[in-house]
Design an enzyme around this catalytic site. Structure first.
Site, PDB file in Angstrom:
ATOM      1  N   HIS A 216      -3.094   7.176   2.630  1.00 34.58           N
ATOM      2  CA  HIS A 216      -3.573   5.874   2.197  1.00 34.58           C
ATOM      3  C   HIS A 216      -4.935   5.596   2.838  1.00 34.58           C
ATOM      4  CE1 HIS A 216      -3.979   1.743   1.317  1.00 34.58           C
ATOM      5  NE2 HIS A 216      -3.613   1.290   2.498  1.00 34.58           N
TER       6      HIS A 216
ATOM      7  N   ASN B 256     -10.043  -0.073   0.163  1.00 34.93           N
ATOM      8  CA  ASN B 256      -8.579  -0.004   0.149  1.00 34.93           C
ATOM      9  C   ASN B 256      -8.092  -0.523  -1.205  1.00 34.93           C
ATOM     10  OD1 ASN B 256      -5.831  -0.402   0.405  1.00 34.93           O
ATOM     11  ND2 ASN B 256      -5.938  -1.241   2.484  1.00 34.93           N
TER      12      ASN B 256
ATOM     13  N   CYS C  41       0.821  -1.228   0.000  1.00 25.91           N
ATOM     14  CA  CYS C  41       0.000   0.000   0.000  1.00 25.91           C
ATOM     15  C   CYS C  41       0.850   1.272   0.000  1.00 25.91           C
ATOM     16  CB  CYS C  41      -0.965  -0.014   1.182  1.00 25.91           C
ATOM     17  SG  CYS C  41      -2.102  -1.419   1.119  1.00 25.91           S
TER      18      CYS C  41
HETATM   19  N1  COA Z   1     -18.135  -8.559   9.650  1.00 20.04           N
HETATM   20  C1  COA Z   1     -18.428  -8.870  10.920  1.00 20.04           C
HETATM   21  N2  COA Z   1     -17.497  -9.143  11.838  1.00 20.04           N
HETATM   22  C2  COA Z   1     -16.214  -9.106  11.433  1.00 20.04           C
HETATM   23  C3  COA Z   1     -15.840  -8.777  10.121  1.00 20.04           C
HETATM   24  C4  COA Z   1     -16.869  -8.515   9.213  1.00 20.04           C
HETATM   25  N3  COA Z   1     -16.622  -8.172   7.903  1.00 20.04           N
HETATM   26  N4  COA Z   1     -14.494  -8.813  10.028  1.00 20.04           N
HETATM   27  C5  COA Z   1     -14.031  -9.125  11.239  1.00 20.04           C
HETATM   28  N5  COA Z   1     -15.075  -9.311  12.082  1.00 20.04           N
HETATM   29  C6  COA Z   1     -15.061  -9.693  13.485  1.00 20.04           C
HETATM   30  C7  COA Z   1     -13.770 -10.337  13.905  1.00 20.04           C
HETATM   31  O1  COA Z   1     -13.772 -11.698  13.540  1.00 20.04           O
HETATM   32  C8  COA Z   1     -13.799 -10.125  15.396  1.00 20.04           C
HETATM   33  O2  COA Z   1     -14.570 -11.119  15.954  1.00 20.04           O
HETATM   34  P1  COA Z   1     -14.082 -11.833  17.320  1.00 20.04           P
HETATM   35  O3  COA Z   1     -13.965 -10.718  18.319  1.00 20.04           O
HETATM   36  O4  COA Z   1     -15.182 -12.784  17.587  1.00 20.04           O
HETATM   37  O5  COA Z   1     -12.772 -12.464  16.982  1.00 20.04           O
HETATM   38  C9  COA Z   1     -14.560  -8.807  15.559  1.00 20.04           C
HETATM   39  O6  COA Z   1     -15.161  -8.538  14.282  1.00 20.04           O
HETATM   40  C10 COA Z   1     -13.703  -7.639  15.894  1.00 20.04           C
HETATM   41  O7  COA Z   1     -12.525  -7.737  15.148  1.00 20.04           O
HETATM   42  P2  COA Z   1     -11.422  -6.673  15.285  1.00 20.04           P
HETATM   43  O8  COA Z   1     -10.203  -7.136  14.546  1.00 20.04           O
HETATM   44  O9  COA Z   1     -11.299  -6.229  16.713  1.00 20.04           O
HETATM   45  O10 COA Z   1     -12.100  -5.485  14.495  1.00 20.04           O
HETATM   46  P3  COA Z   1     -11.455  -4.139  14.166  1.00 20.04           P
HETATM   47  O11 COA Z   1     -12.301  -3.093  14.731  1.00 20.04           O
HETATM   48  O12 COA Z   1      -9.993  -4.105  14.449  1.00 20.04           O
HETATM   49  O13 COA Z   1     -11.608  -4.094  12.575  1.00 20.04           O
HETATM   50  C11 COA Z   1     -10.310  -4.403  10.605  1.00 20.04           C
HETATM   51  C12 COA Z   1     -10.994  -5.057  11.771  1.00 20.04           C
HETATM   52  C13 COA Z   1      -9.639  -5.455   9.738  1.00 20.04           C
HETATM   53  C14 COA Z   1     -11.355  -3.655   9.789  1.00 20.04           C
HETATM   54  C15 COA Z   1      -9.262  -3.396  11.127  1.00 20.04           C
HETATM   55  O14 COA Z   1      -8.446  -4.015  12.063  1.00 20.04           O
HETATM   56  C16 COA Z   1      -8.409  -2.787  10.034  1.00 20.04           C
HETATM   57  O15 COA Z   1      -8.901  -2.004   9.242  1.00 20.04           O
HETATM   58  N6  COA Z   1      -7.098  -3.081   9.994  1.00 20.04           N
HETATM   59  C17 COA Z   1      -6.203  -2.539   8.988  1.00 20.04           C
HETATM   60  C18 COA Z   1      -6.370  -3.301   7.759  1.00 20.04           C
HETATM   61  C19 COA Z   1      -5.696  -2.753   6.543  1.00 20.04           C
HETATM   62  O16 COA Z   1      -6.133  -1.828   5.949  1.00 20.04           O
HETATM   63  N7  COA Z   1      -4.629  -3.376   6.093  1.00 20.04           N
HETATM   64  C20 COA Z   1      -4.048  -3.115   4.837  1.00 20.04           C
HETATM   65  C21 COA Z   1      -2.713  -2.513   4.842  1.00 20.04           C
HETATM   66  S1  COA Z   1      -2.628  -0.886   5.469  1.00 20.04           S
END
Ligand code: COA
Length: 350
Positions: free
Chosen positions: A271, A301, A129
């Protein structure tokens, strides 16, 4: 006896000498026409429209049709950037991508050829990214050393080809797209002049964002890849925290190098990974969130295409205006990060 000077078979272009600034003078984008809404994803996976929008800020993303590749998007965006710059030729094409058409060769020469830039220097950059920021720096370096006078820098990715369609997290976050800019040799005080840059990496965290199979590590075993390991994986929570911290640190570092303060920045174009990451950075930097350009709701993204797509969105809706001080920043797999600053040029995004 001294050898006679050899006559080159074609004329050497009259390039400017070393030390030129890279000036952004054209901007183009391209998105596939197929829209995938949160409701579309929620209709087949265990998630909801509200969860995706609330936790990421994404409403919809674009996805390529079968048979469409990264180069197809890159060619369209590149042509539009050239049109925006009112140029037909460049000396180099830098393509930032993590989803090349094939593992070998690089995709950039094919893109250059199809745009009508045969013979141009052409290479790929993989910084996930952060790719577009690394590509900009590479383009600026080619110009500063006098190797090229005009460079087309493209960020293009089709993450829909590497995410697991059944993974509710990654399938919801990523989208496909391309954005491109033209850089030309100029002076540091012109509108559009890039720099300085802050670039960095931390390979200790290489496993936080990866595609486990398909490279030499797996292929040297001469065993078939484990099922599922050809898909993109990420440690979402860890990446989330590091993205906020590192993009904030990189923004501060590049401003120090430029002799600027946070309050000198009119707009941040970062980003687009998660709207909560952007809001977290605004918070960490103590900057009003209104200074941050956001288009993640429409595209998700888009990896290397993310920053130029956000630039075009800001340009089109009037958030980015000529003369404004703009900070560009990104963070991604590797881990990698990068930032630069410019005063926004008088250009039309195409
Ligand atoms: N729908 C419903 N629940 C979901 C889900 C979805 N699409 N995706 C994940 N969950 C669940 C998880 O499984 C987790 O469940 P659990 O607590 O039973 O394990 C719960 O939601 C919370 O997950 P968590 O990881 O705490 O959520 P979050 O608020 O951190 O959001 C992301 C998850 C992936 C959206 C976030 O961490 C993120 O944006 N990370 C950066 C990702 C990125 O952009 N990477 C690319 C390079 S920069």
């Amino acid at each position: 006896m001294m050898e006679e000077a050899r006559v080159l078979p074609f004329p050497v272009p009259d390039l400017p000498g070393p030390g030129s600034a890279a000036v952004l003078c054209g901007l183009g984008t391209w998105l596939p026409s197929r829209v995938v809404t949160n409701a579309d994803i929620a209709s087949r996976l265990d998630t909801s429209e509200e969860w995706i929008r609330g936790r990421t800020g994404i409403r919809e993303r674009r996805v390529v049709d079968s048979g469409v590749s990264t180069s197809d998007l890159a060619v369209e965006a590149g042509q539009r950037a050239l049109k925006s710059a009112n140029l037909e030729q460049v000396d180099a094409v830098v393509l930032a991508t993590t989803t090349p058409d094939r593992p070998c060769p690089a995709t950039a020469p094919d893109v250059a050829y199809r745009i009508g830039l045969a013979r141009a220097t052409a290479f790929d950059v993989n910084a996930v990214c952060t790719g577009f920021l690394y590509g900009l720096a590479a383009g600026a370096g080619l110009i500063a050393t006098g190797i090229a006078e005009r460079v087309l820098v493209i960020g293009a990715d089709t993450f829909s080809t590497i995410v697991d369609p059944d993974n509710r997290t990654t399938a919801a976050i990523f989208g496909d797209g391309a954005g491109a800019v033209v850089l030309r040799a100029g002076t540091p005080h012109e509108l559009g002049a890039l720099g300085p840059f802050d670039l960095g990496s931390d390979g200790q965290d290489a496993d936080l964002i990866m595609v486990p199979a398909g490279g030499s590590r797996q292929r040297s075993t001469h065993e078939p890849a484990e099922p599922g390991t050809e898909y993109f994986t990420m440690a979402g929570k860890a990446v989330f925290r590091k993205a906020i911290f590192q993009m904030s640190a990189s923004a501060q570092s590049v401003l120090r190098k430029a002799g600027l303060r946070l309050r000198d920045v009119d707009r941040f174009v970062l980003h687009q990974a998660n709207v909560r990451i952007i809001n977290g950075i605004a918070d960490m930097l103590g900057q009003p969130v209104g200074k941050f350009v956001k288009n993640i709701d429409q595209v998700g993204n888009t990896a290397a295409a993310s920053v130029p797509l956000a630039m075009a969105s800001g340009c089109e809706n009037g958030e980015l205006r000529p003369g404004q001080r703009v900070l560009l920043g990104a963070f991604g797999g590797g881990l990698t990060w990068g930032a630069t600053v410019l005063r926004w040029p008088d250009i039309e995004a195409m």
